[in-house]
Scaffold this motif. Structure first.
Motif, PDB file in Angstrom:
ATOM      1  N   GLY A 104       0.827  -1.195   0.000  1.00 34.07           N
ATOM      2  CA  GLY A 104       0.000   0.000   0.000  1.00 34.07           C
ATOM      3  C   GLY A 104       0.865   1.249   0.000  1.00 34.07           C
ATOM      4  N   THR A 105       0.444   2.261  -0.735  1.00 35.98           N
ATOM      5  CA  THR A 105       1.176   3.525  -0.782  1.00 35.98           C
ATOM      6  C   THR A 105       0.193   4.680  -0.738  1.00 35.98           C
ATOM      7  N   ASP A 106       0.669   5.811  -0.267  1.00 35.04           N
ATOM      8  CA  ASP A 106      -0.168   7.006  -0.339  1.00 35.04           C
ATOM      9  C   ASP A 106       0.368   7.904  -1.464  1.00 35.04           C
ATOM     10  N   PHE A 107      -0.167   9.096  -1.576  1.00 39.19           N
ATOM     11  CA  PHE A 107       0.184   9.995  -2.672  1.00 39.19           C
ATOM     12  C   PHE A 107       1.675  10.343  -2.661  1.00 39.19           C
ATOM     13  N   VAL A 108       2.221  10.590  -1.468  1.00 38.10           N
ATOM     14  CA  VAL A 108       3.633  10.980  -1.363  1.00 38.10           C
ATOM     15  C   VAL A 108       4.550   9.776  -1.557  1.00 38.10           C
ATOM     16  N   GLN A 109       4.232   8.667  -0.938  1.00 35.15           N
ATOM     17  CA  GLN A 109       5.078   7.469  -1.043  1.00 35.15           C
ATOM     18  C   GLN A 109       5.222   6.987  -2.483  1.00 35.15           C
ATOM     19  N   SER A 110       4.206   7.227  -3.309  1.00 35.30           N
ATOM     20  CA  SER A 110       4.219   6.766  -4.704  1.00 35.30           C
ATOM     21  C   SER A 110       4.717   7.839  -5.663  1.00 35.30           C
ATOM     22  N   VAL A 111       5.498   8.796  -5.154  1.00 34.55           N
ATOM     23  CA  VAL A 111       6.030   9.907  -5.965  1.00 34.55           C
ATOM     24  C   VAL A 111       4.869  10.639  -6.640  1.00 34.55           C
TER      25      VAL A 111
ATOM     26  N   ASN B 202       1.855   9.694  -7.176  1.00 29.87           N
ATOM     27  CA  ASN B 202       1.132   8.840  -8.147  1.00 29.87           C
ATOM     28  C   ASN B 202       1.717   8.929  -9.553  1.00 29.87           C
ATOM     29  N   LEU B 203       3.016   9.212  -9.636  1.00 31.75           N
ATOM     30  CA  LEU B 203       3.669   9.340 -10.942  1.00 31.75           C
ATOM     31  C   LEU B 203       4.439   8.079 -11.344  1.00 31.75           C
ATOM     32  N   VAL B 204       4.500   7.099 -10.461  1.00 34.87           N
ATOM     33  CA  VAL B 204       5.135   5.831 -10.809  1.00 34.87           C
ATOM     34  C   VAL B 204       4.220   5.081 -11.774  1.00 34.87           C
ATOM     35  N   GLU B 205       4.816   4.507 -12.834  1.00 36.17           N
ATOM     36  CA  GLU B 205       4.056   3.807 -13.872  1.00 36.17           C
ATOM     37  C   GLU B 205       4.538   2.355 -13.992  1.00 36.17           C
ATOM     38  N   PRO B 206       3.675   1.459 -14.520  1.00 37.82           N
ATOM     39  CA  PRO B 206       4.136   0.097 -14.794  1.00 37.82           C
ATOM     40  C   PRO B 206       5.371   0.112 -15.697  1.00 37.82           C
TER      41      PRO B 206
END
Length: 224
Positions: free
Chosen positions: A124-131, A133-137
């Motif tokens: 699980g990630t939040d908005f900040v942890q996932s950069v 939400n800019l991380v992509e497959p």
């Protein structure tokens, strides 16, 4: 006068007949040429099961008349090797593009994207942890772990360390392909990573003990 009309009509009909016969013979010759013109096509040397990754040992190059070439037939070895079958393929059957897929193209089954010896694990990630939400497959990330240490007086120190380096991202939320300009933005709260079994256990343990953050790698290839 009547005989002249009949003569003209006969000549006209003869010309039409000659034209139609010429066109027919042209099409017959073209068909013969296509039947005589052989092209390469990739055939299965053995039975290839659904979800099986194709190797060069499983296929063979054969030649067929161009006229008999099936739409979407694979014609070169590099087009097939490394992809997986989305349906069973019989021995001797031509490989068709719509029955093959690459890991990067997979949109439904994340298990098809996982390389041999690896596992898919989600965190699980939040908005900040996932950069944001800019991380992509298909991105690559480092995993940073932060853990709060036992309190010393009024101060509770936090230790931060690099947990995992250059990890492949398989999916964000339920999306397994990169976003296109036409896609509607959807915020996600989980990321699925590809890890070996030991690193997967390390990540789950760290998530239970503290917080993780992702650091995104660049995809730009530096000049030589």
């Amino acid at each position: 006068m009547k005989s002249k009309f009949i003569l003209v009509l006969a000549i006209f009909m003869g010309l039409i007949t000659t034209f139609l016969f010429y066109n027919y013979m042209k099409s017959v010759d073209a068909t013969k040429d296509m039947n005589n013109h052989l092209v390469d096509v990739i055939l299965a040397k053995q039975v290839i099961k659904k979800n099986q990754k194709i190797t060069s040992e499983m296929i063979v190059v054969s030649q067929v008349p161009e006229l008999g070439l099936a739409p979407g037939a694979i014609r070169t070895t590099p087009e097939a090797v490394g992809k997986f079958a989305t349906a069973d393929i019989a021995s001797g059957e031509a490989l068709l593009s719509h029955r093959l897929a690459s890991e990067g193209e997979e949109k439904i089954f994340v298990s098809r994207k996982v390389r041999d010896g690896y596992r898919a694990v989600s965190v699980g990630t939040d908005f900040v942890q996932s950069v944001s939400n800019l991380v992509e497959p298909e991105d690559w990330v480092d995993v940073i772990f932060s853990e709060t240490q036992p309190r010393s007086g009024d101060y509770a120190p936090i230790n931060t360390a690099l947990l995992l380096e250059k990890v492949r991202v398989l999916a964000v939320g339920r999306r397994m392909v990169e976003t296109t300009p036409e896609d509607t933005y959807v915020e996600y709260t989980s990321i699925t990573l590809e890890l070996n079994q030991a690193d997967a256990m390390k990540l789950v343990n760290a998530k239970e003990r503290g917080r993780i953050h992702l650091i995104l790698h660049s995809k730009i290839i530096p000049p030589k």
